[in-house]
Design a protein around this motif. Structure first.
Motif, short mmCIF file in Angstrom:
data_model
loop_
_atom_site.label_atom_id
_atom_site.label_comp_id
_atom_site.label_asym_id
_atom_site.label_seq_id
_atom_site.Cartn_x
_atom_site.Cartn_y
_atom_site.Cartn_z
N THR A 141 0.83 -1.20 0.00
CA THR A 141 0.00 0.00 0.00
C THR A 141 0.87 1.25 0.00
N VAL A 142 0.34 2.31 -0.57
CA VAL A 142 0.99 3.61 -0.57
C VAL A 142 0.01 4.62 0.03
N GLY A 143 0.49 5.37 1.02
CA GLY A 143 -0.36 6.35 1.66
C GLY A 143 -1.28 5.73 2.70
N ASP A 144 -2.28 6.51 3.12
CA ASP A 144 -3.16 6.10 4.21
C ASP A 144 -4.60 5.91 3.76
N SER A 145 -4.80 5.58 2.48
CA SER A 145 -6.17 5.47 1.96
C SER A 145 -6.97 4.41 2.69
N TRP A 146 -6.30 3.34 3.17
CA TRP A 146 -7.02 2.26 3.85
C TRP A 146 -7.64 2.72 5.17
N ILE A 155 -8.05 -3.95 1.46
CA ILE A 155 -7.23 -3.60 2.61
C ILE A 155 -5.88 -4.28 2.48
N PRO A 156 -4.84 -3.76 3.13
CA PRO A 156 -3.52 -4.37 3.04
C PRO A 156 -3.53 -5.84 3.49
N LYS A 157 -2.68 -6.63 2.87
CA LYS A 157 -2.58 -8.05 3.18
C LYS A 157 -2.26 -8.30 4.65
N PHE A 176 2.62 2.69 11.84
CA PHE A 176 2.33 2.09 10.54
C PHE A 176 3.09 2.83 9.44
N PHE A 177 3.69 2.05 8.51
CA PHE A 177 4.43 2.60 7.39
C PHE A 177 3.95 1.94 6.09
N ASP A 178 3.99 2.74 4.99
CA ASP A 178 3.61 2.16 3.71
C ASP A 178 4.82 1.54 3.04
N ARG A 179 4.70 1.13 1.78
CA ARG A 179 5.76 0.40 1.09
C ARG A 179 7.02 1.23 0.87
N THR A 180 6.90 2.56 0.93
CA THR A 180 8.06 3.43 0.78
C THR A 180 8.60 3.89 2.13
N TRP A 181 8.11 3.30 3.19
CA TRP A 181 8.47 3.64 4.55
C TRP A 181 8.08 5.07 4.90
N GLU A 182 6.99 5.53 4.29
CA GLU A 182 6.40 6.80 4.70
C GLU A 182 5.47 6.53 5.87
#
Length: 803
Positions: A141-146, A155-157, A176-182
Motif C-alpha cells: 500500500t501507498v499512503g493512508d487510503s485504507w 485492505i492491506p494483506k 504504521f508505514f507504507d511500502r516506501t516507509w512513509e
C-alpha cells in the motif's frame, strides 16, 4: 532473545557498499536473557513474509552469518533480496527513533532448531508487548487510503495474516508505514478504522488486552470465543499456525508439533479449558442452521466467526439469569459455585454440569455466556455418547442441572454420503422436479450430504392437478434416511421445519438399511388411487452412498406409510431397474448365480422361455406360463426393438490348473445346498438402459402384477453337481468333459422377476387380515366352500379389481 545491533548492521551495509573490508570480529546478532534483556529498549518489526513466486525472498538466520563470512558473490546475492532491504530500512527507522536494537522474525530465529522455534513462538507475544516501538510495514500500500476505506476498497494483506493479530494487540506503541516507509500513523490515533477492519473492540486497542480482561464488566471483558472470532478470517501458511499464533493472546503455553494439522487447535482449546472456566469456548457456530459435529471442540477458528459479541458470564450473574428464566429454586441450590466454576478434561470427554432441558433424543443446554441473549446448544444422544446438533430452535422447557460428558475427539464417520436419485420414470405420470432445498444441492442426479450440509428436500409436482410430494434426505453420524411426505401447507414449507421432520424420522426409525438391503416407504395421494413410492437401497459395493428410487404406483389408501425392509428386491447392473423376486419358494430348484452375475436369482424352467416373456405369478407347485413378450409392445409405443445384452460367462475355476468356460451356481433344493457347474455358459439379459426402464413403466398398468423373464442362460448339455462350498477347489476330473452329467434341456436357467413398476403398493397388514376375515365370513354365509384367495393374492390389485 536474539537482537540486531542497529549501528553494526548499518555500518556493515555502508562498508560493503563502499568496498571496505569488514572486520572478522563483527557481530550483527547478539543474544540477551533475563535482566540483561529487560534493560534493552528495542524496536520490533511486524510484516508479511515475501512470496518467492512473486520474486520476493527473505533473509534468514543462516544468511546473516554468510553476510559476514561468505564470498563477495554470496554477499551480493543476499543484499539483492527484498528481505535485506526490509532489514536495512527497519534499522534506519530505529536509528531515527533513538533505538539501538531491532528484532525481526525472519533473521533473529534459528528455525532449524525446533527447541528455539518452540521457545520463540511461546515467547513472541511477550516480546512484542515489551518492545519500545513496533513498526508495521505494509508492503502493498501507498499512503493512508485504507484508514478511510470504503467497502469496495482492498485492505492491506497484513490485516489478513494470522500472526499479525497478536502483533497488533500486544505492543503498546505501534507505528504504521507504507511500502516506501512513509509514516502513516500510530495505533492510538487509528483505533476506529483498525477496529472496523479487524473487529477488535476499541477498548482492547486503546488500553491493551490485559486491562480489558481484568474489567469488572462482562461486556468489556473479551471471552475466549470473542478472541477466536478475531482470527476467524485470517490465514496462515502452515495449518498448525492457526493455533500457535493465538497462544499469547490466550495466555497458553504448549509445545509445537508441526505435522499434527487441525489437532493443534484442539490441543489449544484443551489447554484453555485446563486454566479457564469460560464456557464460551463451546459457543462456536451457535448461529449455524445446518449440520452436526461428533466433537464439542471446534476444528478451526473460523467456527467462531459469529462470536464477535459473545461474552462470558460470571457464575453469580449466570445464576441470576437462570432464576429470571424460570429455573426452580431447588435446581438452583444444586448449582454450587464449584459446579459452575469447574469442568474437567478426562480421557473420555469433557465433564461439565449444565442447565439442561430434554426433548426426545435431544438435550438443550444453556451456556454461561451471552450475545444479548443466553446462548444454548443442542446435544443429540446416540447410545453411550452424544454429538452436537445445529439448527434447532430454542425450546422453552423445564431446566435442571445435569452432568454431561462432551466428546472432544472426532469420531471416524464418513465425511460425505451421496444419495443417487433414480426418478426418471416420474415423467411417465407427469411429475417433474419443482423445488430443491438447499438450492443447488442436486448435481448430476445425486445429492451429497456431509456434517456441514446434512439435509435436502426435493419437491415434485404434477401441475395438471397440482399433486405435490416431497422427498427428504438426511445424514448424521453414519446414519442416513430417505422418505417422502405430502407437500406441507403454509409455513411448514420452511427449511427448518422440514429438516426437523427428517431427523425425527432418522433417529426414531426402527430400521437402518444395511448392505444390500432396501427400505420401502410410500405416501398415498388424497382422492387418488396412486401414491409415491420411495425405495432406499444400500449396496455393499458402494459404502459411501446409496440409491433412492422414486416412483409412482397404484394404491387404495388402505396402507401404511411406515418404512419397511424388503429383502426380495434385486438391483444389479445387468437388470433394468429394481426387480421384485416374488418366486422365492414357489418354483423348484431356485438357484443363485454367484460372482459372475451379481447374485441374480435363477430358476430351473422345463419349457423354453425367451427374453422379455411375461406371465402371471404361479401358485406353489405350478409352472410359470408365458402370456406374451414385451418386445411386441415396443413398436406401438414408439420405441426401437430392444437388442439383448449378450455376455459370455467366463470364470477361472478355483484350484484348477487352467481356466475353463465354467458357470458356477449355488443351488438350494429340498433344504440341501449344492454347487452346480455348467459348461460354456452364455447369458442374455434385457439391457439396463433408460429405453427399457421407460418401456416397463409404460406397461405398468397393462401388465401389473405380472412376472418378466429378464435373463436367460444358455449352456451346453453338460453339468456337474457337487455338495461342496464354492471355495472348495474344483477337482481335476472336471477337465474331462465326458465325466460330466447330461441335462435334459440346453436352456435350463431363467431369471423371472417382477419389475418394480409392475408392483402395487401393499395394503396395510391389519387391514388385509380384517379383509380376509370379512371374505371368509361372507363365504360361509353364501355357502361357498374354500374361497380360492390367499393372503398373497389379496394384496395384489389385480385380484381386488377382478384382473
Amino acid at each position: 532473545m536474539r537482537l540486531i545491533d542497529v549501528v553494526t548492521m548499518i555500518n556493515v551495509e555502508t562498508s560493503t557498499r563502499e568496498g571496505m573490508k569488514i572486520p572478522c570480529t563483527t557481530k550483527i546478532l547478539k543474544e540477551f536473557y533475563g535482566p540483561n534483556l529487560a534493560k534493552k529498549e528495542y524496536a520490533i518489526l511486524s510484516h508479511c513474509w515475501g512470496m518467492e513466486e512473486e520474486g520476493e525472498e527473505e533473509v534468514l538466520f543462516e544468511d546473516m552469518k554468510q553476510l559476514l563470512i561468505g564470498g563477495d558473490e554470496e554477499s551480493k546475492e543476499i543484499r539483492r533480496r527484498t528481505g535485506y532491504k526490509k532489514i536495512i530500512d527497519t534499522c534506519s527507522q530505529a536509528q531515527k527513533d533513538g533505538l539501538k536494537w531491532v528484532w525481526i522474525d525472519t533473521c533473529c530465529i534459528n528455525k532449524e532448531s525446533s527447541a528455539e522455534l518452540s521457545e520463540a513462538i511461546n515467547s513472541m507475544y511477550k516480546w512484542y508487548a515489551n518492545a519500545k516501538l513496533c513498526y508495521v510495514y505494509l508492503h502493498d500500500t501507498v499512503g493512508d487510503s485504507w484508514t478511510n476505506r470504503r467497502e469496495s476498497m482492498a485492505i492491506p494483506k497484513w490485516f489478513s495474516r494470522g500472526w499479525t493479530l497478536q502483533e497488533l494487540i500486544a505492543p503498546k506503541v505501534v507505528h504504521f508505514f507504507d511500502r516506501t516507509w512513509e509514516w502513516i500513523g500510530k495505533k492510538a490515533d487509528l483505533v476506529s478504522p483498525l477496529s472496523k477492519i479487524t473487529q477488535i473492540p476499541e477498548n482492547v486497542l486503546k488500553e491493551g488486552l490485559q486491562k480489558a480482561l481484568s474489567s469488572v464488566y462482562d461486556s468489556e471483558r473479551p471471552s475466549v470465543a470473542q478472541i477466536f472470532s478475531w482470527a476467524a478470517d485470517r490465514t496462515v501458511t502452515r495449518e498448525e499456525d492457526r493455533a500457535y499464533s493465538l497462544l499469547g493472546l490466550l495466555g497458553v503455553h504448549m509445545p509445537m508439533l508441526y505435522g499434527e494439522g487441525k489437532n493443534a487447535f484442539r490441543r489449544l482449546q484443551l489447554e484453555i479449558i485446563r486454566t479457564s472456566n469460560d464456557q464460551s469456548i463451546f459457543a462456536w457456530d451457535w448461529k449455524r442452521e445446518f449440520g452436526w459435529s461428533s466433537s464439542f471442540l471446534a476444528d478451526d477458528p473460523s467456527r467462531f466467526r459469529d462470536c464477535k459479541w459473545v461474552t462470558a458470564m460470571k457464575p453469580e450473574r449466570f445464576t441470576e439469569y437462570l432464576k429470571a428464566n424460570g429455573m426452580p429454586d431447588g435446581e438452583l441450590r444444586k448449582s454450587t459455585q464449584k459446579r459452575l466454576r469447574t469442568f474437567t478434561v478426562t480421557n473420555d470427554g469433557i465433564q461439565i454440569w449444565l442447565p439442561t432441558a430434554t426433548f426426545g433424543p435431544y438435550s438443550q443446554v444453556t451456556l454461561a455466556c451471552e450475545a444479548f441473549i443466553l446462548i444454548t446448544i443442542h446435544l443429540l444422544f446416540r447410545g453411550s455418547t452424544c454429538c452436537r446438533f445445529f439448527g434447532l430452535p430454542v425450546y422453552p422447557g423445564k431446566m435442571e442441572f445435569q452432568q454431561h460428558l462432551l466428546p472432544y475427539k472426532e469420531t471416524e464417520y464418513l465425511s460425505t454420503f451421496t444419495f443417487k436419485l433414480q426418478d426418471q420414470t416420474l415423467s411417465h405420470d407427469s411429475f417433474a422436479k419443482d423445488r430443491v432445498l438447499p438450492n443447488g444441492i442436486v448435481k448430476d442426479g445425486s445429492v451429497t450430504l456431509s456434517s456441514d450440509n446434512d439435509f435436502a428436500a426435493i419437491a415434485y409436482v404434477r401441475r395438471k392437478d397440482n399433486t405435490r410430494f416431497l422427498v427428504l434426505l438426511s445424514y448424521c453420524g453414519g446414519q442416513h434416511s430417505a422418505f417422502s411426505i405430502l407437500f406441507p401447507e403454509g409455513n411448514e414449507w420452511r427449511l427448518e421445519s422440514l429438516r426437523s421432520q427428517a431427523f425425527e424420522r432418522l433417529f426414531n426409525s426402527n430400521h437402518d438399511p444395511g448392505d444390500d438391503e432396501h427400505l420401502t416407504q410410500h405416501i398415498h395421494f388424497p382422492e387418488s388411487i396412486q401414491g409415491a413410492r420411495v425405495i432406499h437401497s444400500v449396496s455393499s459395493d458402494s459404502p459411501v452412498g446409496c440409491t433412492v428410487t422414486i416412483d409412482i404406483a397404484r394404491c387404495f389408501g388402505c396402507c401404511t406409510h411406515e418404512q419397511r425392509p424388503t429383502s426380495e428386491l434385486v438391483e444389479t447392473p445387468r437388470v433394468p431397474g429394481l426387480m421384485w423376486n416374488c418366486l422365492c419358494g414357489k418354483l423348484p430348484q431356485t438357484s443363485y448365480l454367484t460372482k459372475n452375475y451379481a447374485a441374480i436369482p435363477f430358476s430351473l424352467i422345463e419349457s423354453e422361455l425367451k427374453l422379455g416373456d411375461y406371465g402371471r405369478v404361479p401358485q406353489c407347485g405350478d409352472k410359470f406360463k408365458p402370456e406374451g413378450n414385451i418386445i411386441e409392445f415396443a413398436t406401438g409405443l414408439g420405441l426401437d426393438l430392444i437388442e439383448p445384452h449378450i455376455r459370455r460367462i467366463y470364470r477361472s475355476a478355483p484350484g484348477s490348473v487352467k481356466s475353463m468356460d465354467l458357470l458356477v451356481l449355488q443351488q438350494r433344493s429340498e433344504g440341501n445346498c449344492h454347487i452346480l457347474d455348467l459348461r460354456d455358459g452364455t447369458a442374455c439379459s434385457l439391457p439396463a438402459n433408460q429405453q427399457v426402464v421407460f418401456l416397463l413403466k409404460a406397461l405398468s398398468f397393462r401388465l401389473s402384477g405380472r412376472l418378466l423373464v429378464t435373463t436367460v442362460i444358455r449352456c451346453s448339455d453338460r453339468h456337474h453337481l457337487r455338495p461342496r462350498l464354492i471355495s472348495t477347489p474344483i477337482p481335476n476330473s472336471h477337465l474331462d468333459v465326458q465325466a460330466w452329467q447330461t441335462l435334459e434341456t440346453s436352456t435350463p436357467l431363467c431369471s423371472v422377476m417382477m419389475p418394480l413398476s409392475w408392483c402395487h403398493i401393499d395394503l396395510d397388514g391389519e387391514f388385509t387380515v380384517n379383509l380376509l376375515k370379512i371374505i371368509d365370513n361372507f363365504s360361509v354365509l353364501v355357502g361357498w366352500v374354500g374361497l380360492p384367495l390367499t393372503l398373497c393374492q389379496i394384496t395384489s390389485l389385480e385380484y381386488l379389481i377382478g384382473g
